[in-house]
Design an enzyme around this catalytic site. Sequence first.
Site, short mmCIF file in Angstrom:
data_model
loop_
_atom_site.label_atom_id
_atom_site.label_comp_id
_atom_site.label_asym_id
_atom_site.label_seq_id
_atom_site.Cartn_x
_atom_site.Cartn_y
_atom_site.Cartn_z
N GLY A 11 0.78 -1.23 0.00
CA GLY A 11 0.00 0.00 0.00
C GLY A 11 0.81 1.28 0.00
O GLY A 11 0.33 2.31 0.46
N THR A 12 2.02 1.24 -0.58
CA THR A 12 2.78 2.50 -0.63
C THR A 12 2.14 3.51 -1.58
O THR A 12 2.21 4.72 -1.35
CB THR A 12 4.26 2.27 -1.02
OG1 THR A 12 4.32 1.75 -2.34
CG2 THR A 12 4.95 1.35 -0.05
N ILE A 92 -7.83 -9.80 -11.30
CA ILE A 92 -8.48 -9.38 -12.55
C ILE A 92 -9.83 -8.77 -12.20
O ILE A 92 -10.63 -9.38 -11.48
CB ILE A 92 -8.65 -10.58 -13.52
CG1 ILE A 92 -7.30 -11.21 -13.84
CG2 ILE A 92 -9.38 -10.16 -14.78
CD1 ILE A 92 -6.33 -10.35 -14.62
N HIS A 109 0.67 1.05 -13.25
CA HIS A 109 1.48 -0.11 -13.67
C HIS A 109 2.96 0.29 -13.64
O HIS A 109 3.31 1.37 -14.14
CB HIS A 109 1.08 -0.58 -15.07
CG HIS A 109 1.85 -1.78 -15.49
ND1 HIS A 109 1.56 -3.05 -15.03
CD2 HIS A 109 2.94 -1.91 -16.29
CE1 HIS A 109 2.43 -3.91 -15.54
NE2 HIS A 109 3.29 -3.24 -16.30
#
Length: 208
Positions: A11-12, A92, A109
């Site tokens: 969770g950075t 997904i 991403h």
Amino acid sequence: MRAVVMVSGGGTNLQAILDAIRDGKITNTEICGVISNRPDAYALTRAQKAGVPAICVSRKSFETRQEFADALLAAVDSCKPDLIVLAGFLVIIPEEMIRRYEGKIINIHPSLIPSFCGDGFYGLHVHERVLARGVKVTGATVHFVDEGTDTGPILLQKAVAIEPDDTPEVLQRRVMEQAEWQILPKAIDAIANGRIRKDANGNWFVTE
Ligand code: GAR
């Protein structure tokens, strides 16, 4: 704008969003919920520390993939979000969610799409493949989510240099610091304040 953040791990990126809201770098935005598919995700602790509602929807709690998808969608719906942010969410996304929230889901991403993306490219694996190929520039991408894996319209990208003797871990950290933690908050602030537009080529840009 109400935003829900979906996470699977440390969770950075979520932290970068929470910090940016606290510091006024993201305005007009409330994180209405954090959803994790993993009960042990440290991201859940980060959410609790920031006073943000956080829940876990685990695949293991459901017999079928459809039941899991329905529960995820119900959790998202209950937040009534204007934007869904995938911040290291390694599941997904159910097709029904993509349809219902078309144009309202963004993903971070850790590469310069269309390089090093698609099935199997997530987390540390991306940086392993980057180093194995020997490219000299990598980076991160914020894109809208469509039915494919990492195929949706690109909103923001930032390049990061590869240095000699990088390890996947060292490179991952540099990509996070120099790219991800900057462009994800920037994209959210731009969306919240109507500062994105499609150009003559049909491509999305953040306007300053
Ligand atoms: C981030 O590097 C994010 O870009 C990546 O997972 C990491 C999550 O870290 N996402 C993907 O690989 C998606 N295909 P975090 O939990 O510390 O934000």
